[in-house]
Design a protein around this motif. Structure first.
Motif, PDB file in Angstrom:
ATOM      1  N   SER A 286     -32.178 -30.460  18.731  1.00 22.14           N
ATOM      2  CA  SER A 286     -30.953 -31.072  19.017  1.00 22.14           C
ATOM      3  C   SER A 286     -30.257 -31.484  17.784  1.00 22.14           C
ATOM      4  N   SER A 287     -29.036 -32.036  17.935  1.00 21.65           N
ATOM      5  CA  SER A 287     -28.570 -32.325  16.620  1.00 21.65           C
ATOM      6  C   SER A 287     -29.293 -33.601  15.864  1.00 21.65           C
ATOM      7  N   GLN A 288     -30.256 -34.315  16.589  1.00 24.91           N
ATOM      8  CA  GLN A 288     -30.905 -35.253  16.025  1.00 24.91           C
ATOM      9  C   GLN A 288     -32.556 -35.425  16.047  1.00 24.91           C
ATOM     10  N   SER A 289     -33.016 -34.104  16.319  1.00 21.79           N
ATOM     11  CA  SER A 289     -34.637 -33.994  16.667  1.00 21.79           C
ATOM     12  C   SER A 289     -34.908 -32.406  16.009  1.00 21.79           C
ATOM     13  N   ILE A 290     -36.192 -32.569  15.606  1.00 19.11           N
ATOM     14  CA  ILE A 290     -36.979 -31.412  14.884  1.00 19.11           C
ATOM     15  C   ILE A 290     -38.236 -31.590  15.814  1.00 19.11           C
TER      16      ILE A 290
ATOM     17  N   SER B 187     -29.296 -40.121  13.324  1.00 17.02           N
ATOM     18  CA  SER B 187     -28.021 -39.538  12.979  1.00 17.02           C
ATOM     19  C   SER B 187     -28.131 -38.039  13.061  1.00 17.02           C
ATOM     20  N   ASP B 188     -27.140 -37.344  13.032  1.00 15.84           N
ATOM     21  CA  ASP B 188     -27.133 -35.927  12.987  1.00 15.84           C
ATOM     22  C   ASP B 188     -27.826 -35.163  11.739  1.00 15.84           C
ATOM     23  N   ILE B 189     -28.630 -34.285  12.107  1.00 15.13           N
ATOM     24  CA  ILE B 189     -29.286 -33.169  11.097  1.00 15.13           C
ATOM     25  C   ILE B 189     -28.056 -32.531  10.351  1.00 15.13           C
ATOM     26  N   VAL B 190     -28.052 -32.572   9.140  1.00 19.34           N
ATOM     27  CA  VAL B 190     -27.004 -31.456   8.472  1.00 19.34           C
ATOM     28  C   VAL B 190     -27.791 -30.447   7.635  1.00 19.34           C
ATOM     29  N   ALA B 191     -28.921 -30.513   7.193  1.00 13.40           N
ATOM     30  CA  ALA B 191     -29.602 -29.830   6.098  1.00 13.40           C
ATOM     31  C   ALA B 191     -31.066 -30.074   6.384  1.00 13.40           C
ATOM     32  N   ILE B 192     -31.946 -28.772   6.007  1.00 11.03           N
ATOM     33  CA  ILE B 192     -33.468 -28.720   5.743  1.00 11.03           C
ATOM     34  C   ILE B 192     -33.620 -27.955   4.583  1.00 11.03           C
TER      35      ILE B 192
ATOM     36  N   THR C  17     -38.560 -26.159  15.091  1.00  9.72           N
ATOM     37  CA  THR C  17     -37.561 -25.893  15.945  1.00  9.72           C
ATOM     38  C   THR C  17     -36.535 -26.905  15.854  1.00  9.72           C
ATOM     39  N   PHE C  18     -35.359 -26.682  15.545  1.00 10.74           N
ATOM     40  CA  PHE C  18     -33.964 -27.786  15.500  1.00 10.74           C
ATOM     41  C   PHE C  18     -33.619 -27.905  17.169  1.00 10.74           C
TER      42      PHE C  18
ATOM     43  N   LEU D 215     -28.186 -22.727  10.139  1.00 11.42           N
ATOM     44  CA  LEU D 215     -28.724 -23.546  10.819  1.00 11.42           C
ATOM     45  C   LEU D 215     -28.081 -23.911  12.180  1.00 11.42           C
ATOM     46  N   PHE D 216     -28.608 -23.705  13.461  1.00  9.51           N
ATOM     47  CA  PHE D 216     -27.763 -23.975  14.525  1.00  9.51           C
ATOM     48  C   PHE D 216     -28.790 -24.404  15.444  1.00  9.51           C
ATOM     49  N   VAL D 217     -28.366 -25.387  16.475  1.00 10.32           N
ATOM     50  CA  VAL D 217     -29.365 -26.068  17.456  1.00 10.32           C
ATOM     51  C   VAL D 217     -30.165 -25.168  18.105  1.00 10.32           C
ATOM     52  N   GLY D 218     -31.325 -25.116  18.392  1.00 11.05           N
ATOM     53  CA  GLY D 218     -32.159 -24.049  19.049  1.00 11.05           C
ATOM     54  C   GLY D 218     -32.832 -23.273  18.138  1.00 11.05           C
ATOM     55  N   ASP D 219     -32.284 -23.225  16.904  1.00 10.26           N
ATOM     56  CA  ASP D 219     -33.049 -22.226  15.878  1.00 10.26           C
ATOM     57  C   ASP D 219     -34.303 -22.576  15.645  1.00 10.26           C
TER      58      ASP D 219
END
Length: 145
Positions: free
Chosen positions: A118-122, A74-79, A115-116, A25-29
């Protein structure tokens, strides 16, 4: 979208996820449907908070939602998108007093996209459901002290 349990201490390999930041999982995925397979990653030991995206257009035979931006504190770490993994993590992350669907219809299907951004948004690009289906996605964030 609603907050579930916040600041929950997790032991190493206690919770299996579909997508893990820095692993798959990376920003922009853009994520399509559910991850399957036995090689899904696990959360590392730490303190996490959980949030559930739940789509169930009650009273209609089908529903579609598009272009919904969801932001977190806060930052997303998993889905988690897979129904079995959602069910397995309900007793850890589930909201107090919440009743969760336990059938196989509870998952993010292959025709659903998010879509991921940013570090804090979907961004929910597209979520579609039929009469007997719901879409659930568990977003796990780093716990804020």
């Amino acid at each position: 979208t609603f907050d579930e349990q916040q600041g929950i201490a997790i032991a190493h390999q206690q919770v299996q996820v579909d997508y893990l930041l820095g692993s798959n999982l990376f920003v922009g995925d853009t994520l399509r449907g559910q991850q399957t397979g036995k090689n899904s990653p696990y959360l590392s030991a730490g303190s996490y908070s959980s949030h559930l995206i739940h789509f169930d257009p009650l009273g209609t035979s089908s529903g579609k939602e598009t272009k919904q931006l969801i932001e977190f504190d806060s930052d997303i770490v998993a889905i988690i998108l897979n129904g079995k993994k959602l069910n397995a993590s309900d007793n850890i992350f589930g909201g107090t007093g919440a009743n969760y669907e336990t059938s196989t219809s509870r998952k993010w299907e292959s025709n659903d996209f998010l879509t991921f951004t940013s570090s804090q948004s979907i961004l929910v690009d597209r979520a579609t459901v039929g009469r007997y289906w719901i879409d659930d996605a568990r977003i796990i964030t780093q716990s804020v002290s």
